[in-house]
Design an enzyme around this catalytic site. Structure first.
Site, PDB file in Angstrom:
ATOM      1  N   ARG A 145      65.023  29.653   6.859  1.00 15.50           N
ATOM      2  CA  ARG A 145      64.515  30.133   8.150  1.00 15.50           C
ATOM      3  C   ARG A 145      65.428  31.196   8.756  1.00 15.50           C
ATOM      4  NH1 ARG A 145      61.625  28.104   5.557  1.00 15.50           N
ATOM      5  NH2 ARG A 145      60.385  26.226   5.821  1.00 15.50           N
ATOM      6  N   SER A 196      58.176  24.315  15.152  1.00 15.61           N
ATOM      7  CA  SER A 196      59.453  23.596  15.130  1.00 15.61           C
ATOM      8  C   SER A 196      60.451  24.279  16.051  1.00 15.61           C
ATOM      9  CB  SER A 196      60.020  23.561  13.707  1.00 15.61           C
ATOM     10  OG  SER A 196      59.167  22.832  12.849  1.00 15.61           O
ATOM     11  N   GLU A 235      65.316  27.171  16.011  1.00 17.97           N
ATOM     12  CA  GLU A 235      64.488  27.955  15.105  1.00 17.97           C
ATOM     13  C   GLU A 235      63.670  28.967  15.897  1.00 17.97           C
ATOM     14  OE1 GLU A 235      60.902  27.048  11.940  1.00 17.97           O
ATOM     15  OE2 GLU A 235      62.737  25.895  11.790  1.00 17.97           O
TER      16      GLU A 235
END
Length: 253
Positions: free
Chosen positions: A137, A179, A249
């Site tokens: 990510r 998320s 994130e």
């Protein structure tokens, strides 16, 4: 152009403000918004930009896929499924655009958008994948992505498609940014947040989802301040109990 982020963003939070339409000629360090699917927009956000519609194209030729940075993930998924192109099955349920997804190296499990990437087109021309840094990510890309080139090596995998869709059945459908935190190495952010008693915790119009504690959902009238309270509370509680620093994130502007 003017965008009302309380309607435009996937979590339905943000002001109504002017946003500059960006192309390769006029970029001036604006913060680029794709679909605001993983970006929390504050009431004081300034200097925002959005790509011109000329970057909404998909071309497939000689085993290579050329995609504009403004193409929606779902649009690319549909195109690949229709044209028997493999490697993008994981995009079925991922909101956002290709440019934003490459910047954060979006994916599901080991399926990541950087896997088949060959190069991106930026302000300084083409940059090959070998000159970029991708991780979980994460990418080190700090420039607008106007288009991307992928090498296609396999057909669309219908079995994988169904498997990936099943993985996302435990995720809420209420407005969210996906998320909130990255999974710490060897652990799961949602499990940690649940273990500190925050599942179902509500602040104003934002609630930690009872389906998946790493999703903070807007149950009606949620504000930027509500979201920030829950983000900071989760970080505080998880660190105090487990000594783990949760890393965001999502992006905050």
């Amino acid at each position: 152009m003017e965008i009302n982020f309380s309607k435009f963003s996937s979590i339905k939070i943000g002001p109504k403000i002017k946003v500059k339409i960006i192309d390769e000629e006029n970029f001036n360090n604006e913060f680029l918004i794709g679909r605001a699917t993983n970006t929390l927009i504050s009431p004081n956000a300034k200097n925002l930009g959005i790509l011109s519609d000329k970057y909404k194209f998909i071309e497939y030729k000689n085993g290579y896929l050329r995609i504009g940075g403004k193409v929606k993930n779902r649009s690319l998924y549909n195109y690949c499924k229709k044209n028997n192109i493999g490697g993008f099955e994981f995009l079925a349920k991922l909101p956002g655009t290709i440019g934003g997804s490459i910047k954060m190296n979006a994916g599901v499990k080991e399926e990541e958008i950087s896997n088949n990437l060959i190069a991106i087109k930026t302000l300084t021309g083409l940059k090959e994948k070998k000159d970029l840094n991708f991780n979980y990510r994460y990418s080190n890309i700090n420039t607008p992505i106007f288009e991307a080139i992928f090498e296609i090596k396999k057909d669309f995998d219908f079995e994988l498609d169904e498997k990936l869709k099943l993985l996302r059945k435990n995720q809420p459908i209420a407005p969210s940014l996906g998320s909130v935190f990255k999974n710490p190495k060897g652990n799961f952010a949602g499990k940690l947040i649940e273990d500190v008693g925050m599942k179902g915790l509500k602040k104003g119009g934002i609630m930690v989802s009872e389906l998946h504690a790493n999703f903070f959902i807007n149950v009606g009238g949620g504000k930027f301040e509500d979201m920030m309270f829950l983000i900071n509370e989760a970080k505080k509680r998880v660190y105090e109990k487990f000594g783990i620093n949760l890393e965001l994130e999502i992006k905050i502007v």
